[in-house]
Scaffold this active site. Structure first.
Site, mmCIF file in Angstrom:
data_model
loop_
_atom_site.group_PDB
_atom_site.id
_atom_site.type_symbol
_atom_site.label_atom_id
_atom_site.label_comp_id
_atom_site.label_asym_id
_atom_site.label_seq_id
_atom_site.Cartn_x
_atom_site.Cartn_y
_atom_site.Cartn_z
ATOM 1 N N PRO A 2 0.551 -0.798 0.085
ATOM 2 C CG PRO A 2 -0.177 -0.998 1.956
ATOM 3 C CD PRO A 2 0.786 -2.084 1.520
ATOM 4 C CD GLU A 3 3.228 3.289 -4.291
ATOM 5 O OE1 GLU A 3 3.167 4.045 -4.493
ATOM 6 O OE2 GLU A 3 3.000 2.240 -5.273
ATOM 7 C CG HIS B 34 -2.210 -16.319 6.741
ATOM 8 N ND1 HIS B 34 -1.001 -16.447 7.063
ATOM 9 C CD2 HIS B 34 -2.932 -16.890 6.282
ATOM 10 C CE1 HIS B 34 -1.389 -17.737 5.508
ATOM 11 N NE2 HIS B 34 -2.404 -17.635 4.946
#
Ligand code: ZN
Length: 274
Positions: A2-3, A93
């Site tokens: 993610p940015e 997870h």
């Protein structure tokens, strides 16, 4: 990964989900995610009883603001937060569980386990790594044309590699560097200190514009990005070059090129980018 726009979307969503909630209990199945303090019992003891007052963002880091502490969290490749009821199922997870006094539970799930959490006393979080290493926010008044030109003039790296460096400016990753360079008409392989004054100016403007538009649209869907409420970002439709190898340039029709710059897949138009 993610940015800035994706992390900003996660931040806004998380704020709605957890603001005002008080931590009652913490369960950690993968202690290596906790980078500070070294002792996870200390981490738990510090956070139990604390209320989340705000969720902020610095670069690609999330900052949970509590009574006495700030929890700094980086999602890296695959990290996700979600709010659940305690009896809802989870898989192997899911590594960290924050149970709240109101009976809900914030869960951190991370398939690759690259994500990190650092806990600081409130007010100390900017003085130490990771946040102390970061350059200015692209939307801040510190990120001026003069600053960007000055920083880039000091490096002989390729412009793409320089813009990925979070000490230059925070928030850009592979997608938005390719997009900003396309919009500024600059080839990713150009040497950072050899752009013209006009190009530095254009690049500065397009970095901000690219990120602003992406934030407004809720982040990109590339790599099946989904925010914490299951909403999918809509920016992918607007991308000019990233992930469009062998497709025609939206501006001139030339078939787009893919190359590797600094080890990263890089997309550009041979005609539009000089
Ligand atoms: Zn083109």
């Amino acid at each position: 990964m993610p940015e800035l726009p994706e992390v900003e979307t996660v931040r806004r969503t998380l704020l709605q989900l957890v603001k005002g909630k008080t931590i009652k209990q913490i369960t950690i199945y993968w202690p290596k995610i906790i980078k500070k303090p070294d002792d996870i019992d200390q981490f738990r003891d510090a956070l139990v009883g604390q209320t989340i007052h705000d969720v902020k963002r610095r670069g690609k880091f999330l900052k949970f603001i509590l009574d006495d502490y700030v929890l700094v969290s980086h999602l890296r490749m695959e990290g996700r937060y979600g709010l659940y009821k305690p009896d809802e199922e989870y898989d192997h997870h899911t590594h960290v569980f924050f149970s709240f006094e109101d009976g809900t539970q914030l869960r951190y799930r991370d398939v690759r386990k690259f994500g990190t959490m650092h806990l600081f006393k409130i007010g100390e979080e900017e003085n130490e790594p990771p946040l102390s290493l970061l350059g200015p926010e692209p939307f801040s008044k510190e990120f001026t044309e003069a600053y960007l030109q000055d920083r880039l003039k000091k490096t002989t790296r390729k412009i793409k590699a320089a813009l990925l460096d979070q000490t230059v400016v925070v928030g850009l990753g592979n997608i938005y560097v390719d997009e900003a360079l396309f919009r500024a008409g600059i080839r990713p392989e150009r040497i950072a200190n050899q752009l013209t004054s006009a190009e530095y100016k254009l690049l500065h403007r397009e970095i901000i514009a690219t990120l602003e538009e992406a934030v407004a649209k809720g982040g990109s869907t590339v790599r099946s990005y989904v925010n914490t409420q299951g909403e999918i970002g809509m920016f992918q439709l607007q991308l000019f070059v990233y992930g469009r190898t062998n497709e025609p340039c939206k501006q001139c029709g030339t078939i787009l090129t893919k190359t590797v710059v600094g080890g990263r897949g890089t997309h550009y138009c041979e005609n539009c980018q000089k």
